[in-house]
Design an enzyme around this catalytic site. Sequence first.
Site, PDB file in Angstrom:
ATOM      1  N   ARG A   1      12.653   4.786  12.858  1.00 51.50           N
ATOM      2  CA  ARG A   1      11.431   5.883  12.811  1.00 51.50           C
ATOM      3  C   ARG A   1      10.279   5.667  14.036  1.00 51.50           C
ATOM      4  NH1 ARG A   1       8.913   5.199   7.034  1.00 51.50           N
ATOM      5  NH2 ARG A   1       7.922   6.924   7.833  1.00 51.50           N
TER       6      ARG A   1
ATOM      7  N   ALA B   1       3.017  -0.658   4.948  1.00 52.76           N
ATOM      8  CA  ALA B   1       2.594  -0.466   6.159  1.00 52.76           C
ATOM      9  C   ALA B   1       1.995  -1.971   6.732  1.00 52.76           C
ATOM     10  CB  ALA B   1       1.289   0.474   6.569  1.00 52.76           C
TER      11      ALA B   1
ATOM     12  N   GLU C   1      12.536  -9.264   2.456  1.00 55.72           N
ATOM     13  CA  GLU C   1      11.676  -8.159   2.984  1.00 55.72           C
ATOM     14  C   GLU C   1      12.508  -6.707   2.695  1.00 55.72           C
ATOM     15  OE1 GLU C   1      10.673  -8.259   7.149  1.00 55.72           O
ATOM     16  OE2 GLU C   1      10.290  -6.126   7.172  1.00 55.72           O
TER      17      GLU C   1
ATOM     18  N   HIS D   1      12.647  -2.388   2.873  1.00 54.69           N
ATOM     19  CA  HIS D   1      12.026  -0.950   2.908  1.00 54.69           C
ATOM     20  C   HIS D   1      12.925   0.207   2.298  1.00 54.69           C
ATOM     21  CE1 HIS D   1       9.272  -2.578   5.497  1.00 54.69           C
ATOM     22  NE2 HIS D   1      10.020  -3.507   6.050  1.00 54.69           N
TER      23      HIS D   1
ATOM     24  N   PRO E   1       0.765  -1.390  -0.149  1.00 52.17           N
ATOM     25  CA  PRO E   1       0.020  -0.035   0.057  1.00 52.17           C
ATOM     26  C   PRO E   1       0.828   1.049   0.052  1.00 52.17           C
ATOM     27  CG  PRO E   1      -0.073  -0.973   1.934  1.00 52.17           C
ATOM     28  CD  PRO E   1       0.480  -2.055   1.044  1.00 52.17           C
ATOM     29  N   ASN E   2       0.193   2.062  -1.091  1.00 53.87           N
ATOM     30  CA  ASN E   2       0.978   3.815  -0.925  1.00 53.87           C
ATOM     31  C   ASN E   2       2.240   3.674  -1.579  1.00 53.87           C
ATOM     32  OD1 ASN E   2      -1.411   4.691   0.796  1.00 53.87           O
ATOM     33  ND2 ASN E   2      -0.248   3.902   2.531  1.00 53.87           N
TER      34      ASN E   2
ATOM     35  N   ARG F   1       5.225  11.018  -2.676  1.00 55.98           N
ATOM     36  CA  ARG F   1       4.698  10.544  -1.179  1.00 55.98           C
ATOM     37  C   ARG F   1       6.005  10.809  -0.389  1.00 55.98           C
ATOM     38  NH1 ARG F   1       4.532   4.469   1.320  1.00 55.98           N
ATOM     39  NH2 ARG F   1       3.875   5.117   3.381  1.00 55.98           N
TER      40      ARG F   1
ATOM     41  N   ASN G   1       8.235  -5.446  -0.566  1.00 59.44           N
ATOM     42  CA  ASN G   1       7.928  -4.108   0.368  1.00 59.44           C
ATOM     43  C   ASN G   1       6.496  -4.044   0.449  1.00 59.44           C
ATOM     44  OD1 ASN G   1       7.681  -2.008   1.687  1.00 59.44           O
ATOM     45  ND2 ASN G   1       9.140  -0.635   0.433  1.00 59.44           N
TER      46      ASN G   1
ATOM     47  N   TYR H   1      10.954   9.103   1.730  1.00 62.58           N
ATOM     48  CA  TYR H   1      11.036   7.985   0.769  1.00 62.58           C
ATOM     49  C   TYR H   1      11.981   8.396  -0.735  1.00 62.58           C
ATOM     50  CZ  TYR H   1       7.528   5.810   3.860  1.00 62.58           C
ATOM     51  OH  TYR H   1       6.938   5.399   4.869  1.00 62.58           O
TER      52      TYR H   1
HETATM   53  C1  DQA Z   1       8.107   1.298   4.203  1.00 61.84           C
HETATM   54  C2  DQA Z   1       7.912   1.484   5.576  1.00 61.84           C
HETATM   55  C3  DQA Z   1       6.667   1.492   6.168  1.00 61.84           C
HETATM   56  O1  DQA Z   1       6.667   1.462   7.581  1.00 61.84           O
HETATM   57  C4  DQA Z   1       5.743   2.298   5.915  1.00 61.84           C
HETATM   58  O2  DQA Z   1       4.250   2.044   5.985  1.00 61.84           O
HETATM   59  C5  DQA Z   1       5.733   2.117   4.037  1.00 61.84           C
HETATM   60  C6  DQA Z   1       6.970   2.185   3.478  1.00 61.84           C
HETATM   61  C7  DQA Z   1       9.295   1.623   3.437  1.00 61.84           C
HETATM   62  O3  DQA Z   1       9.556   1.335   2.107  1.00 61.84           O
HETATM   63  O4  DQA Z   1      10.157   2.322   4.055  1.00 61.84           O
HETATM   64  O5  DQA Z   1       4.861   2.253   3.497  1.00 61.84           O
HETATM   65  O6  DQA Z   1       7.841  -0.107   3.900  1.00 61.84           O
END
Ligand code: DQA
Length: 146
Positions: A105, A75, A96, A98, A10-11, A18, A72, A23
Amino acid sequence: MPALLILNGPNLNLLGTRQPEVYGSTTLQDVEAMCSAHAPDCMLSFFQSNSEGALVDAIHAAKGTQDGIILNAGAYTHTSIALHDAIASIELPAIEVHLSNVHARESFRHHSYLSPVVLGSVAGFGAQSYLMALDGMKAHLASRTK
Ligand code: DQA
């Protein structure tokens, strides 16, 4: 040639606009192009969804069609037992990823439901995190075939 699924949650479709201070300004399309350029010796598939169920379905579909998953989960990393179970169920190596250093954070980002079921994690290197995960996955798959 290893077939790898690069899965974004998501996102992450909003990358580039964003919270660029967190990011970066690289778009998801840029990240995917960087992955393709970095791993011409892999057959890469890309999928992004904002829906937990669609991500679970994509993980299930990877079984038998992919050699590994780079994920990735955004959230959902911090909330999703369903993604944990999906990865645990398919017997494929997963890494995984990020962009941000989640451990530096908010405390709610410090726990990952995915960490116990993945090979390893890469966090904090922006778009480079994906390339490092690709290298790790390639090395892992190569070591298994020796
Ligand atoms: C993320 C870190 C997550 O905590 C966050 O909710 C994201 C992006 C990252 O790529 O840093 O959506 O996965």
